[in-house]
Structures are given as C-alpha cells and as structure tokens.
Design a protein around this motif. Structure first.
Motif, PDB file in Angstrom:
ATOM      1  N   VAL A   4       3.320  13.997   3.821  1.00 38.34           N
ATOM      2  CA  VAL A   4       2.631  13.830   2.539  1.00 38.34           C
ATOM      3  C   VAL A   4       1.976  12.456   2.392  1.00 38.34           C
ATOM      4  O   VAL A   4       1.206  12.238   1.458  1.00 38.34           O
ATOM      5  N   GLU A   5       2.249  11.530   3.300  1.00 39.91           N
ATOM      6  CA  GLU A   5       1.597  10.220   3.319  1.00 39.91           C
ATOM      7  C   GLU A   5       1.876   9.564   4.657  1.00 39.91           C
ATOM      8  O   GLU A   5       2.811   9.942   5.370  1.00 39.91           O
ATOM      9  N   MET A   6       1.058   8.589   4.995  1.00 37.38           N
ATOM     10  CA  MET A   6       1.366   7.736   6.137  1.00 37.38           C
ATOM     11  C   MET A   6       0.614   6.419   5.980  1.00 37.38           C
ATOM     12  O   MET A   6      -0.482   6.371   5.422  1.00 37.38           O
ATOM     13  N   VAL A   7       1.226   5.360   6.453  1.00 40.50           N
ATOM     14  CA  VAL A   7       0.586   4.047   6.547  1.00 40.50           C
ATOM     15  C   VAL A   7       0.825   3.551   7.962  1.00 40.50           C
ATOM     16  O   VAL A   7       1.978   3.473   8.416  1.00 40.50           O
ATOM     17  N   LEU A   8      -0.251   3.230   8.667  1.00 42.26           N
ATOM     18  CA  LEU A   8      -0.162   2.842  10.071  1.00 42.26           C
ATOM     19  C   LEU A   8      -0.354   1.340  10.235  1.00 42.26           C
ATOM     20  O   LEU A   8      -1.197   0.729   9.554  1.00 42.26           O
ATOM     21  N   ALA A   9       0.411   0.757  11.133  1.00 38.60           N
ATOM     22  CA  ALA A   9       0.231  -0.649  11.476  1.00 38.60           C
ATOM     23  C   ALA A   9      -1.105  -0.834  12.181  1.00 38.60           C
ATOM     24  O   ALA A   9      -1.625   0.088  12.828  1.00 38.60           O
ATOM     25  N   ASP A  10      -1.674  -2.023  12.075  1.00 40.87           N
ATOM     26  CA  ASP A  10      -2.882  -2.355  12.825  1.00 40.87           C
ATOM     27  C   ASP A  10      -2.563  -3.480  13.806  1.00 40.87           C
ATOM     28  O   ASP A  10      -1.424  -3.946  13.894  1.00 40.87           O
ATOM     29  N   GLN A  11      -3.564  -3.906  14.556  1.00 43.80           N
ATOM     30  CA  GLN A  11      -3.279  -4.917  15.578  1.00 43.80           C
ATOM     31  C   GLN A  11      -2.868  -6.247  14.969  1.00 43.80           C
ATOM     32  O   GLN A  11      -2.058  -6.971  15.555  1.00 43.80           O
ATOM     33  N   ASP A  12      -3.388  -6.572  13.797  1.00 38.62           N
ATOM     34  CA  ASP A  12      -2.958  -7.811  13.157  1.00 38.62           C
ATOM     35  C   ASP A  12      -1.474  -7.744  12.822  1.00 38.62           C
ATOM     36  O   ASP A  12      -0.738  -8.721  12.982  1.00 38.62           O
ATOM     37  N   THR A  17       0.828  -1.203   0.000  1.00 39.10           N
ATOM     38  CA  THR A  17       0.000   0.000   0.000  1.00 39.10           C
ATOM     39  C   THR A  17       0.861   1.250   0.000  1.00 39.10           C
ATOM     40  O   THR A  17       0.614   2.209  -0.744  1.00 39.10           O
ATOM     41  N   LEU A  18       1.905   1.251   0.838  1.00 43.57           N
ATOM     42  CA  LEU A  18       2.788   2.411   0.921  1.00 43.57           C
ATOM     43  C   LEU A  18       3.517   2.640  -0.393  1.00 43.57           C
ATOM     44  O   LEU A  18       3.617   3.777  -0.880  1.00 43.57           O
ATOM     45  N   GLY A  19       4.042   1.574  -0.992  1.00 43.80           N
ATOM     46  CA  GLY A  19       4.753   1.724  -2.254  1.00 43.80           C
ATOM     47  C   GLY A  19       3.870   2.319  -3.332  1.00 43.80           C
ATOM     48  O   GLY A  19       4.294   3.196  -4.099  1.00 43.80           O
ATOM     49  N   ALA A  20       2.607   1.868  -3.396  1.00 42.83           N
ATOM     50  CA  ALA A  20       1.674   2.422  -4.378  1.00 42.83           C
ATOM     51  C   ALA A  20       1.340   3.871  -4.056  1.00 42.83           C
ATOM     52  O   ALA A  20       1.249   4.722  -4.948  1.00 42.83           O
ATOM     53  N   ALA A  21       1.170   4.174  -2.756  1.00 43.08           N
ATOM     54  CA  ALA A  21       0.795   5.528  -2.345  1.00 43.08           C
ATOM     55  C   ALA A  21       1.887   6.538  -2.664  1.00 43.08           C
ATOM     56  O   ALA A  21       1.603   7.712  -2.942  1.00 43.08           O
ATOM     57  N   LEU A  22       3.138   6.105  -2.649  1.00 43.12           N
ATOM     58  CA  LEU A  22       4.244   7.015  -2.928  1.00 43.12           C
ATOM     59  C   LEU A  22       4.431   7.272  -4.422  1.00 43.12           C
ATOM     60  O   LEU A  22       5.250   8.108  -4.799  1.00 43.12           O
ATOM     61  N   ARG A  23       3.680   6.528  -5.261  1.00 38.40           N
ATOM     62  CA  ARG A  23       3.721   6.724  -6.716  1.00 38.40           C
ATOM     63  C   ARG A  23       5.140   6.522  -7.246  1.00 38.40           C
ATOM     64  O   ARG A  23       5.667   7.311  -8.033  1.00 38.40           O
ATOM     65  N   LEU A  24       5.749   5.450  -6.772  1.00 40.17           N
ATOM     66  CA  LEU A  24       7.122   5.150  -7.181  1.00 40.17           C
ATOM     67  C   LEU A  24       7.194   4.863  -8.672  1.00 40.17           C
ATOM     68  O   LEU A  24       6.331   4.193  -9.236  1.00 40.17           O
ATOM     69  N   GLY A  84       3.848   3.540  12.785  1.00 40.44           N
ATOM     70  CA  GLY A  84       3.531   3.947  11.429  1.00 40.44           C
ATOM     71  C   GLY A  84       4.765   4.331  10.639  1.00 40.44           C
ATOM     72  O   GLY A  84       5.849   4.550  11.184  1.00 40.44           O
ATOM     73  N   VAL A  85       4.575   4.395   9.328  1.00 39.48           N
ATOM     74  CA  VAL A  85       5.597   4.916   8.421  1.00 39.48           C
ATOM     75  C   VAL A  85       5.064   6.233   7.860  1.00 39.48           C
ATOM     76  O   VAL A  85       3.954   6.281   7.307  1.00 39.48           O
ATOM     77  N   PHE A  86       5.860   7.274   7.988  1.00 40.18           N
ATOM     78  CA  PHE A  86       5.438   8.627   7.632  1.00 40.18           C
ATOM     79  C   PHE A  86       6.320   9.163   6.513  1.00 40.18           C
ATOM     80  O   PHE A  86       7.550   9.096   6.603  1.00 40.18           O
TER      81      PHE A  86
END
Length: 248
Positions: A182-190, A27-34, A241-243
């Motif tokens: 400019v983006e973030m992806v947060l970990a969840d409990q899983d 998800t993060l890789g796609a969100a960053l529009r690499l 999270g990754v910011f």
C-alpha cells in the motif's frame, strides 16, 4: 545480549542504521497518514529515530526493541531530546519471536528481517502483534541490477545472489504471501552514501582513541577496504526500501 561489537563501533554516530534519510522517514510518516494516538511496534528499532520523530510529528505512541544496548540508550536519549519520552519506550532485548500484548496499528521491522528468519517469517511475526486493519512495515534490500557473478553479490555483503530479489519480484512476493503493498519509500544513492560513508570518519576517530583495542586491526582493515568496496559494489547494485503492507 548485544549485537557484534564491530557494529556498535562503526555505527555509533548514526541516528538511522540503514540508507533511509530523515527526510525519507518524514515522507513515509506522512504517506502512512498517521494519526495522533496511533500505536506502533518497532522490532529492531536501532537508535529510535523513526519512532521518536513520528511521535513528535504525528503524535504516535509505541515501543521499540533492539539487541544493541548502545543503540537502545541512544534511542532513550533521543526521546528525551525530542520531548516524546512519555509517548515512546525502548527495550534492550531480543526481538526474535517478540509479540506485543497490546495490538499495534503499525508493526515494523525496518532492516532486521533476520529476526523472523527472513521476510516471510518476519511478516508472520509482525502480523501477530497487528490489529485488524493495521499496517506492516518491512525494510529490505533488493537488487537494482542483478549481479552476474556470486563474487559481485559477496562484494555487496550478500552470501549469494539469491539472498535478494529485484524490486518487481520483491513486490510480487508480498502478494504471494497474502499482503497488499500500500506504500513504499525507497532509499537513493545519497541515502546510501550517508549511511555507509558516515562510518568511515567514525572508524578513524575510534582508531585514534583506541589504538591498542583488540578490534583495532579489524577496524583498520575495514576502514582501508570499505570505501572502494562500497563504491564498486553496494552503491551500484543494491537498493533498499521500506514497504507498507496490509493483509489481503
């Protein structure tokens, strides 16, 4: 040069050494529009899953540096497995103070901000390897709920409550340092469960194979205490999270 051996033992079966799942990394890789050919530097690259999968999925190139000899060897094998060994390289070394000769489009430190003495110092370090218009990635814990006592913080393996911020405060702190989030992806409990609980079977199998090792007593104590500690403290109180940041 290596990380403490206990981590090489407990996380030897991990591909990702934090609570982010493979799906979240995708998800993060796609969100960053690499884009293909994008150059990435990853300080504290662990077993190389982020670099390797993004090289496969987006055509990036890059370098990872990690203090763990075991994890670095695993990263090189993962690159071969995914057919990207000609795109990414991994160096066994101390990422503290590392500045790349070639400027990166993405400079990352996902879960090892101690290399710069904390978030601010690590962002400053990464900026020195970043091209104009590039993106910094920082992986960092935050409090999901603020501990009421220092004992709770210690139960989350923090030294003190002030080690981490609540999420809004963490995001605001990036702005005070002069960076846009400019983006973030947060970990969840899983994701937390997969990161933490996966250690327990690894420890049990290691104990069965190494009953007389000098670390056997420490590993046994950790296996005995960790499930309850994790469920009581980390799972309830700590986020991660990754910011993605860009200089203002």
């Amino acid at each position: 040069m290596d990380i403490p051996r206990i981590f090489n033992i407990t996380e030897s079966a991990h591909r990702i050494h934090n609570p982010i799942t493979p799906e979240k990394f995708a998800t993060l890789g796609a969100a960053l529009r690499l884009e293909s050919g994008c150059r990435m530097l990853d300080l504290g690259s662990g077993s190389g899953e982020m670099l390797c999968t993004w090289a496969r999925d987006h055509g990036i190139v890059g370098t990872g540096i990690d203090m763990s000899q075991l994890f670095t060897e695993q990263a090189k094998r993962r690159a071969e497995e995914l057919g990207v060994a000609d795109q990414v390289s991994f160096i066994h070394g101390d990422a503290t103070g590392y500045v790349s000769d070639e400027k990166a489009d993405v400079a990352a430190c996902v879960g090892a901000t101690w290399i710069g003495g904390g978030v601010a110092g690590t962002i400053d370090l990464l900026t020195r390897s970043l091209r104009t218009g590039g993106i910094i990635l920082i992986g960092e814990p935050y409090w999901r709920q603020l501990p009421l006592t220092e004992d709770v913080a210690k139960g989350c393996l923090a030294n003190t409550i002030s080690d981490f911020l609540m999420l809004p405060e963490l995001l605001a702190s990036f702005g005070r340092l002069g960076y846009d989030v400019v983006e973030m992806v947060l970990a969840d409990q899983d994701g937390w469960d997969r990161y933490e609980a996966a250690k327990w079977l690894t420890m049990r199998r290691w104990l069965e194979a190494n009953p007389d090792d000098e670390l056997a007593k420490e590993v046994r104590a950790q296996l005995t205490s960790e499930p309850e500690r994790y469920a009581t403290y980390t799972r309830e109180y700590l986020g991660w999270g990754v910011f993605a940041l860009m200089p203002q």
